[in-house]
Motif scaffolding. Sequence first.
Motif, PDB file in Angstrom:
ATOM      1  N   VAL A  46      34.882   8.962 -60.708  1.00  0.00           N
ATOM      2  CA  VAL A  46      34.281   7.739 -60.155  1.00  0.00           C
ATOM      3  C   VAL A  46      32.833   7.486 -60.551  1.00  0.00           C
ATOM      4  CG1 VAL A  46      35.802   7.794 -58.141  1.00  0.00           C
ATOM      5  CG2 VAL A  46      33.575   8.917 -58.007  1.00  0.00           C
ATOM      6  N   GLN A  49      31.962   4.586 -63.000  1.00  0.00           N
ATOM      7  CA  GLN A  49      32.092   3.242 -62.453  1.00  0.00           C
ATOM      8  C   GLN A  49      31.002   2.923 -61.441  1.00  0.00           C
ATOM      9  OE1 GLN A  49      36.462   4.426 -61.769  1.00  0.00           O
ATOM     10  NE2 GLN A  49      36.452   2.216 -61.482  1.00  0.00           N
ATOM     11  N   LEU A  50      30.597   3.890 -60.644  1.00  0.00           N
ATOM     12  CA  LEU A  50      29.696   3.619 -59.534  1.00  0.00           C
ATOM     13  C   LEU A  50      28.222   3.729 -59.879  1.00  0.00           C
ATOM     14  CD1 LEU A  50      31.574   5.533 -56.686  1.00  0.00           C
ATOM     15  CD2 LEU A  50      31.655   3.090 -57.223  1.00  0.00           C
ATOM     16  N   THR A 114      25.027   3.404 -54.480  1.00  0.00           N
ATOM     17  CA  THR A 114      25.478   3.259 -55.863  1.00  0.00           C
ATOM     18  C   THR A 114      24.541   2.349 -56.659  1.00  0.00           C
ATOM     19  OG1 THR A 114      26.872   1.364 -55.352  1.00  0.00           O
ATOM     20  CG2 THR A 114      27.853   3.551 -55.110  1.00  0.00           C
ATOM     21  N   TYR A 115      24.823   2.184 -57.934  1.00  0.00           N
ATOM     22  CA  TYR A 115      24.026   1.309 -58.800  1.00  0.00           C
ATOM     23  C   TYR A 115      24.036  -0.117 -58.288  1.00  0.00           C
ATOM     24  CZ  TYR A 115      22.130  -0.806 -63.045  1.00  0.00           C
ATOM     25  OH  TYR A 115      21.337  -1.501 -63.932  1.00  0.00           O
ATOM     26  N   GLU A 116      25.166  -0.557 -57.788  1.00  0.00           N
ATOM     27  CA  GLU A 116      25.274  -1.925 -57.289  1.00  0.00           C
ATOM     28  C   GLU A 116      24.330  -2.166 -56.118  1.00  0.00           C
ATOM     29  OE1 GLU A 116      28.757  -5.050 -55.771  1.00  0.00           O
ATOM     30  OE2 GLU A 116      29.199  -2.914 -56.047  1.00  0.00           O
ATOM     31  N   ASP A 189      41.021   1.159 -53.955  1.00  0.00           N
ATOM     32  CA  ASP A 189      39.621   0.747 -53.829  1.00  0.00           C
ATOM     33  C   ASP A 189      38.889   1.508 -52.724  1.00  0.00           C
ATOM     34  OD1 ASP A 189      39.952  -1.048 -55.877  1.00  0.00           O
ATOM     35  OD2 ASP A 189      40.334  -2.773 -54.562  1.00  0.00           O
ATOM     36  N   LEU A 192      37.122   4.515 -54.105  1.00  0.00           N
ATOM     37  CA  LEU A 192      35.869   4.169 -54.762  1.00  0.00           C
ATOM     38  C   LEU A 192      34.803   3.782 -53.748  1.00  0.00           C
ATOM     39  CD1 LEU A 192      36.998   2.075 -57.870  1.00  0.00           C
ATOM     40  CD2 LEU A 192      35.835   4.272 -57.897  1.00  0.00           C
ATOM     41  N   ALA A 193      35.210   3.135 -52.675  1.00  0.00           N
ATOM     42  CA  ALA A 193      34.256   2.634 -51.694  1.00  0.00           C
ATOM     43  C   ALA A 193      33.657   3.757 -50.848  1.00  0.00           C
ATOM     44  CB  ALA A 193      34.922   1.592 -50.798  1.00  0.00           C
ATOM     45  N   TRP A 194      34.495   4.651 -50.347  1.00  0.00           N
ATOM     46  CA  TRP A 194      33.987   5.698 -49.465  1.00  0.00           C
ATOM     47  C   TRP A 194      34.748   7.024 -49.534  1.00  0.00           C
ATOM     48  CZ3 TRP A 194      37.385   7.599 -45.809  1.00  0.00           C
ATOM     49  CH2 TRP A 194      38.509   6.813 -45.526  1.00  0.00           C
ATOM     50  N   ARG A 197      33.206  10.209 -51.012  1.00  0.00           N
ATOM     51  CA  ARG A 197      32.023  10.748 -50.338  1.00  0.00           C
ATOM     52  C   ARG A 197      32.365  11.855 -49.333  1.00  0.00           C
ATOM     53  NH1 ARG A 197      27.500   7.482 -51.078  1.00  0.00           N
ATOM     54  NH2 ARG A 197      27.911   5.417 -51.961  1.00  0.00           N
TER      55      ARG A 197
END
Length: 465
Positions: A46, A49-50, A114-116, A189, A192-194, A197
């Motif tokens: 991941v 992408q993140l 994240t980068y976003e 998704d 990727l979102a949580w 972690r």
Amino acid sequence: MSTSPFTPTGSIRSQTDRRRVVFATVIGTTVEWYDFFIYASAAGLVFGQLFFAPAGPQFATVLSFLTVGVSFLFRPLGAFLAGHFGDRYGRRQVLVVTLILMGLATALVGLLPTYEAIGIAAPIFLILLRVLQGISAGGEWGGAVLMAVEHAPTARRGLFGASPQIGVPLGLLLASGAMALMTVIAPGDAFLAWGWRVPFLFSVVLIAIGYWVRRRVEESPVFTEIAERRERTRMPIVKVFRKHALLVVVAALVFAGNNAVGYMTTGGYIQNYATNPEGPLKLERGPVLWAVAASAVTWLAATWFAGWLSDRIGRRTTYIIGWILQLVGVFALFPLVNTGNVGLLFLGLAILTIGLGFTYGPQAALYSELFPASIRFSGVSISYAIGAILGGAFAPTIATALVQATGSTLSVTWYLAGMTLLGLVATLLLRDRTGIPLGPDHEAEQAASPIRGTRRAAAAEPVRG
């Protein structure tokens, strides 16, 4: 007369204490390597992408794997610090500090935006936390190894030394299992979102367990005797490089041959290669992660068995068998992985990990028997850290670049075969010192060069090989 509770040979009188040392080294190193490998697994799945998405799909993967390798560049710093303080003030204190440092860095990765969310600051903070992991890993291994081997009866050093070694496959098993479990709990998704972690945050629990276990273990008997005699070396790192520089290089090359191949899974390369939606296989994350976790079991078994075997046939002979088995595994790996069948992917990893176990299980005892007692922590730590840089640091990055340049995994196979042969040559350069006394009474014998073709010290007793 010494009042130490240990015998002159450095073994512990109580069977209960022996079990406690083994348990503590297994638990402690498992926690450390869980933290280290959970990062590598996420890097393959991941992080591209993140944290590196603006670089584009292919280059983002390369950058993600580069952050895995960057930590290795700081392992020597961790080894220098841990070696100095470990040879001056004791093995146990250093192990507690490295455990806490690793765990805190890992937990903070789990909280990192994240980068976003925060732009370029995200990958910068990610790299800084990985650097802290590298410093911790550089100091962890030498201390864990010496706590196990210096407590062991002479005839069982290989078996005792395998206890911190199996922390690596156990850490991989936990890291891959945790990631695989989160693909079920938080699929698609949500992962990727949580979902990714959670395994990082779980490190807080593992720190507490590892801290409690390590605080209950007595200091190494060899260091205790050195401290009682007031014979601690003022600058152990300087002495290592002044008198044993060539030995450090040869010992590092032994580990490099194992580490480059091992980082195909522990560095996240196979996970990325098999699951990459832009790649040739496009397998689902969950089954691949479970296959990697299962291969950690075969790695564990081979590591433990090889440590036991090295007590019977010698470290050097066990290693030579291991290099042959590892070479077989290297040539079998990608033909099986490239079938796109998860079962055959596991078979390829299982075959590979047998050789990895044989070239890793005896390493703790081998390294401990190479260096004199007064500088042993520094010697084994620096050799290990340099070997990690030469071997695993950028192995996933190199493999990714080779496939992108050639369009074939055959180039990766030849790269891994070359590293295996390098490890074999380095092993052949060493004499077998299985069973050499480890206490400070035998510094002259320990200081005799174990490298073939170099002059042995006149006072040294004969050793095998």
